[in-house]
Structures are given as structure tokens and as C-alpha cells.
Design an enzyme around this catalytic site. Structure first.
Site, mmCIF file in Angstrom:
data_model
loop_
_atom_site.group_PDB
_atom_site.id
_atom_site.type_symbol
_atom_site.label_atom_id
_atom_site.label_comp_id
_atom_site.label_asym_id
_atom_site.label_seq_id
_atom_site.Cartn_x
_atom_site.Cartn_y
_atom_site.Cartn_z
ATOM 1 C CB CYS A 113 -0.834 -0.071 1.113
ATOM 2 S SG CYS A 113 -2.089 -1.282 1.212
ATOM 3 C CG HIS A 253 -2.961 3.412 2.343
ATOM 4 N ND1 HIS A 253 -3.695 3.283 1.363
ATOM 5 C CD2 HIS A 253 -2.725 2.577 3.425
ATOM 6 C CE1 HIS A 253 -3.964 2.014 1.292
ATOM 7 N NE2 HIS A 253 -3.619 1.391 2.420
ATOM 8 C CG ASN A 283 -6.477 -0.839 1.593
ATOM 9 O OD1 ASN A 283 -5.689 -0.108 0.602
ATOM 10 N ND2 ASN A 283 -5.918 -1.383 2.558
HETATM 11 O O1 UT7 Z 1 -3.381 -1.112 3.786
HETATM 12 C C1 UT7 Z 1 -2.351 -1.385 4.566
HETATM 13 C C2 UT7 Z 1 -2.361 -2.298 5.760
HETATM 14 N N1 UT7 Z 1 -3.765 -2.519 6.076
HETATM 15 C C3 UT7 Z 1 -4.270 -1.857 7.057
HETATM 16 O O2 UT7 Z 1 -3.836 -0.713 7.626
HETATM 17 C C4 UT7 Z 1 -5.669 -2.581 7.889
HETATM 18 C C5 UT7 Z 1 -5.164 -2.482 9.560
HETATM 19 N N2 UT7 Z 1 -6.087 -3.219 10.144
HETATM 20 C C6 UT7 Z 1 -7.707 -3.040 10.310
HETATM 21 O O3 UT7 Z 1 -8.053 -1.877 9.696
HETATM 22 C C7 UT7 Z 1 -8.419 -3.614 11.496
HETATM 23 O O4 UT7 Z 1 -7.563 -4.438 12.080
HETATM 24 C C8 UT7 Z 1 -9.577 -4.273 10.925
HETATM 25 C C9 UT7 Z 1 -10.631 -3.272 10.196
HETATM 26 C C10 UT7 Z 1 -9.101 -5.370 9.485
HETATM 27 C C11 UT7 Z 1 -10.183 -5.167 11.892
HETATM 28 O O5 UT7 Z 1 -10.618 -4.580 12.952
HETATM 29 P P1 UT7 Z 1 -10.236 -4.817 14.260
HETATM 30 O O6 UT7 Z 1 -10.986 -3.688 15.298
HETATM 31 O O7 UT7 Z 1 -8.860 -4.928 14.445
HETATM 32 O O8 UT7 Z 1 -10.809 -6.065 14.634
HETATM 33 P P2 UT7 Z 1 -10.547 -7.592 14.713
HETATM 34 O O9 UT7 Z 1 -9.670 -8.144 13.828
HETATM 35 O O10 UT7 Z 1 -9.651 -7.286 16.328
HETATM 36 O O11 UT7 Z 1 -11.618 -8.531 15.278
HETATM 37 C C12 UT7 Z 1 -12.677 -7.934 16.232
HETATM 38 C C13 UT7 Z 1 -13.841 -8.809 16.190
HETATM 39 C C14 UT7 Z 1 -13.479 -10.489 16.018
HETATM 40 O O12 UT7 Z 1 -14.524 -11.342 16.467
HETATM 41 P P3 UT7 Z 1 -14.059 -11.709 18.331
HETATM 42 O O13 UT7 Z 1 -12.988 -12.464 18.103
HETATM 43 O O14 UT7 Z 1 -13.947 -10.408 19.102
HETATM 44 O O15 UT7 Z 1 -15.546 -12.438 18.459
HETATM 45 C C15 UT7 Z 1 -13.700 -10.875 14.512
HETATM 46 O O16 UT7 Z 1 -13.747 -12.218 14.173
HETATM 47 O O17 UT7 Z 1 -14.678 -8.964 14.798
HETATM 48 C C16 UT7 Z 1 -14.773 -9.973 14.162
HETATM 49 N N3 UT7 Z 1 -14.758 -9.795 12.637
HETATM 50 C C17 UT7 Z 1 -15.808 -9.240 12.061
HETATM 51 N N4 UT7 Z 1 -16.935 -9.494 12.248
HETATM 52 C C18 UT7 Z 1 -17.932 -9.125 11.377
HETATM 53 C C19 UT7 Z 1 -13.691 -9.534 11.722
HETATM 54 N N5 UT7 Z 1 -13.863 -9.244 10.447
HETATM 55 C C20 UT7 Z 1 -15.270 -9.205 10.775
HETATM 56 C C21 UT7 Z 1 -16.414 -8.769 9.827
HETATM 57 N N6 UT7 Z 1 -17.407 -8.778 10.087
HETATM 58 N N7 UT7 Z 1 -16.029 -8.802 8.454
#
Ligand code: UT7
Length: 326
Positions: A113, A253, A283
Site C-alpha cells: 500500500c 492512504h 482500501n
Molecule cells: O493497507 C495497509 C495495511 N492494512 C491495514 O492497515 C489494515 C489494518 N487493520 C484494520 O484496519 C483492522 O484491524 C480491521 C478492520 C482489519 C479489523 O478491525 P479490528 O477492530 O482490529 O477487529 P479484530 O480483527 O480485532 O476483530 C474483532 C472481532 C473478532 O471477533 P471476536 O474474536 O471479537 O469475537 C472478529 O472475528 O470482529 C470479528 N470480525 C468481523 N465481524 C464481522 C472480523 N472481521 C469481521 C467482519 N464482520 N467482516
């Protein structure tokens, strides 16, 4: 000494729109989760026959027209992408042929990215050294082809699109003021596409194990992205004698609205001086900054001589920033 000036800019996104509601029918997710956690509402998806170089071609044609530069007068084409049409020839060479840019030397940049900032920085050096007069810098992605549509933690995040700028050697004091690039390969495992290279060449096994798709430990990437983008934004401003209040437009970004907000706060740039379009495109990796710059310019958010700060973070890890006197 000539300055590297962005003389033309263009962008192109495919027509197909995939909304959060559409995704609710594909994986166990909700519009509410995606919107609150990321800021994304919809993203563009390329048609089956559209490749990264096809999207780039449309963006490049607009950028060249705006710059008043003919394709055959390009000295370089630098193409930032994680989704080239194929491993080789480079997407840059494929684009060169489509554009008829016969005199350009062409190569791709693999910096995830951050690719557009990396390409911008290389172009800056070619111009400042006197080696080039006109360079086409492209960021284009068809991420929908490398997304695992059964993995809700990644498939909701990414979209397709392309942006391009022409950078020309000009007199005066406008142009790219400074760029800064950083990498830390020790975090490579947190965001990767393992299949199809020399480590895991394509086989039935790599396909069965879904190794040709993006693998991301989102939460870990998130923490590193926030810190790295905040730090480099502050550092490039300080190094060049500016403060947040001097910046007319922050163009970050577009990976997550929460990351963008953290960067804004750290460098003291309010929301009305930050360009955000993540809700429309998700993204788009290397394409996100040039698409945002194009839209900002089209919508009158960018005036001549504005101070523009671009910041990116991506796989590698790589990150970087650019300061531009527009
Ligand atoms: O572009 C360059 C690099 N990329 C980035 O910069 C992306 C960086 N990361 C992020 O933007 C965030 O970490 C995400 C948007 C990918 C995820 O958000 P988060 O707040 O970090 O969520 P998480 O991965 O800690 O997941 C929290 C919960 C989990 O459930 P439990 O374990 O708490 O029950 C996941 O299973 O959300 C769940 N989850 C979802 N739920 C509904 C993960 N994806 C989804 C989804 N819909 N699509």
C-alpha cells in the site's frame, strides 16, 4: 535545479460496485460492523476482463492529457502494484505498450500500500538528478482477484482502482518538497500473499491451501500502521520546518478511518483539511493516494501552491510520506 512537479493527474475506478449489504450475503458480516470498524461503505470491483494495466491505462490517459505531455515523451513509467497483470513482463512494460510510450524505461514497484509513495520518491530523484523530464507514476490494483471471498476478516476491506500522475521537470518553487521511505521486513508475516512465488510455486496444494490470497493479521497490522504513519507524518513536517497548521490538505492512504483519525490528531490536522474517500472505494492499496489526490483536485480541494501531505503504510512492512507544494 529543476523541480519535480505534478503536472497532470488522473484516476479510474471500475464500474462494478459491491456494497456492505452485498457482502452480508457472501460472508458472516454486517454493514454496521464494516462501517464502524473501517469507514468503508462500498468498493469497486473490476470486470472479469479488466486487469491492473487496463485500469492504469484509463488513469494515465487522463493524467497525460492534463499535463499536456505525449506518451512518447515519457522517460520513465513507474508502476506501483501488488496485483500486476502477471509476474513478468512488468505491468509498467504492458502499460508502456498500451500507451505507445516508446521511449520510456519501465519497471514495477512492490511496496504494498506504500507503493505510490515509493514510486513518487524514485521519480523525484530521477528528475532532480537531471536524468528525466517526464515520468508517469501509476498506482493500480485489482485486489478483488487476490481476496479470499470466504474470509470476512479481509474480503470486506479491499477494492479495485487506479490513479496516475505525470511528474515533469519544471522551474520555480512548486513540486515535491521531500519524500521519506521506511521498511521493516521483520513484520512480513503479518500481511502477505504467500503463493505463486519461488517459495510456494503454484500447485494443486497451494490452491487447496488458499495460498494465493491475502493473509492479514489485521489487529497487529493496525497497531503498527497507526504508529508508523503518525511518526513519519510528524517527522517529515518537522524535518522540513512545517507544522500541522501549515498543511492545506492531508491525503492519507485509505485503509481504515480509525487509522486516518489517529494520524490527523497526532499532527494536528482537522477533518476539513483531510481528504477521505474510503467510504466509496475501501482500501485500494497503491492506488488509494493517487485516486484521492485526483478527486481532491477535481472537487476543488486543491489549489495551486497548497501544501499537501501524503502518508502511507503497507505490506513489508513499508511506510512513507511525501510533502508537495501543489
Ligand atoms: O493497507 C495497509 C495495511 N492494512 C491495514 O492497515 C489494515 C489494518 N487493520 C484494520 O484496519 C483492522 O484491524 C480491521 C478492520 C482489519 C479489523 O478491525 P479490528 O477492530 O482490529 O477487529 P479484530 O480483527 O480485532 O476483530 C474483532 C472481532 C473478532 O471477533 P471476536 O474474536 O471479537 O469475537 C472478529 O472475528 O470482529 C470479528 N470480525 C468481523 N465481524 C464481522 C472480523 N472481521 C469481521 C467482519 N464482520 N467482516
Amino acid at each position: 535545479m529543476k523541480k519535480p512537479v505534478i503536472t497532470g493527474i488522473g484516476a479510474y475506478v471500475p464500474k462494478g460496485i459491491l456494497t456492505n449489504k452485498d457482502l452480508e450475503k457472501i460472508v458472516d458480516t454486517s454493514d454496521e460492523w464494516i462501517t464502524t470498524r473501517t469507514g468503508i461503505q462500498e468498493r469497486r470491483i473490476a470486470a472479469e476482463n479488466e486487469t491492473a494495466s487496463d485500469l492504469a491505462l484509463e488513469a494515465a490517459k487522463i493524467a497525460l492529457k492534463r499535463a499536456g505531455v505525449r506518451a512518447r515523451n515519457l522517460d520513465y513509467i513507474i508502476f506501483a502494484t501488488a496485483t500486476p497483470d502477471m509476474l513478468f513482463p512488468s505491468a509498467a512494460c504492458i502499460l508502456q505498450h498500451k500507451l505507445g510510450a516508446k521511449h520510456a524505461a519501465c519497471f514495477d514497484i512492490a511496496a504494498g500500500c506504500s507503493g505510490f509513495i515509493y514510486a513518487l520518491s524514485i521519480a523525484e530523484k530521477f528528475i532532480v538528478s537531471g536524468d528525466a523530464n517526464n515520468i508517469l507514476v501509476v498506482g493500480a490494483e485489482v485486489l478483488s482477484r487476490i481476496v479470499d471471498w470466504s474470509d470476512r476478516s479481509t474480503c470486506v476491506l479491499f477494492g479495485d482502482g487506479a490513479g496516475a500522475v505525470v511528474i515533469s521537470a519544471m522551474d520555480g518553487d512548486r513540486g515535491i518538497i521531500s519524500t521519506m521511505l521506511r521498511s521493516d521486513g521483520s513484520y512480513g508475516d503479518l500481511l502477505k500473499l504467500p503463493g505463486g512465488g519461488s517459495l510456494y510455486p503454484a500447485s494443486h496444494e497451494t490452491v487447496d491451501n488458499k495460498l494465493h490470497y491475502i493473509k492479514m493479521q489485521g489487529n497487529e497490522v493496525f497497531k503498527k500502521a497507526v504508529k508508523a504513519m503518525e511518526d513519519i507524518a510528524a517527522e517529515i513536517l518537522e524535518k522540513n520546518g512545517f507544522q500541522g497548521k501549515d498543511v492545506d490538505l492531508l491525503v492519507p492512504h485509505q485503509a481504515n478511518l480509525r487509522i486516518i483519525s489517529a494520524v490527523q490528531k497526532r499532527v494536528n490536522i482537522p477533518e476539513n483539511r483531510t481528504y477521505i474517500n474510503i467510504h466509496k472505494y475501501g482500501n485500494t492499496s497503491a492506488a488509494s493516494i493517487p485516486i484521492a489526490l485526483y478527486e481532491a483536485s477535481e472537487r476543488g480541494f486543491l489549489r495551486e501552491r497548497d501544501l499537501v501531505l501524503c502518508v502511507a503504510f503497507g505490506a513489508g512492512f513499508t511506510w512513507g510520506a511525501g510533502l508537495i507544494r501543489w
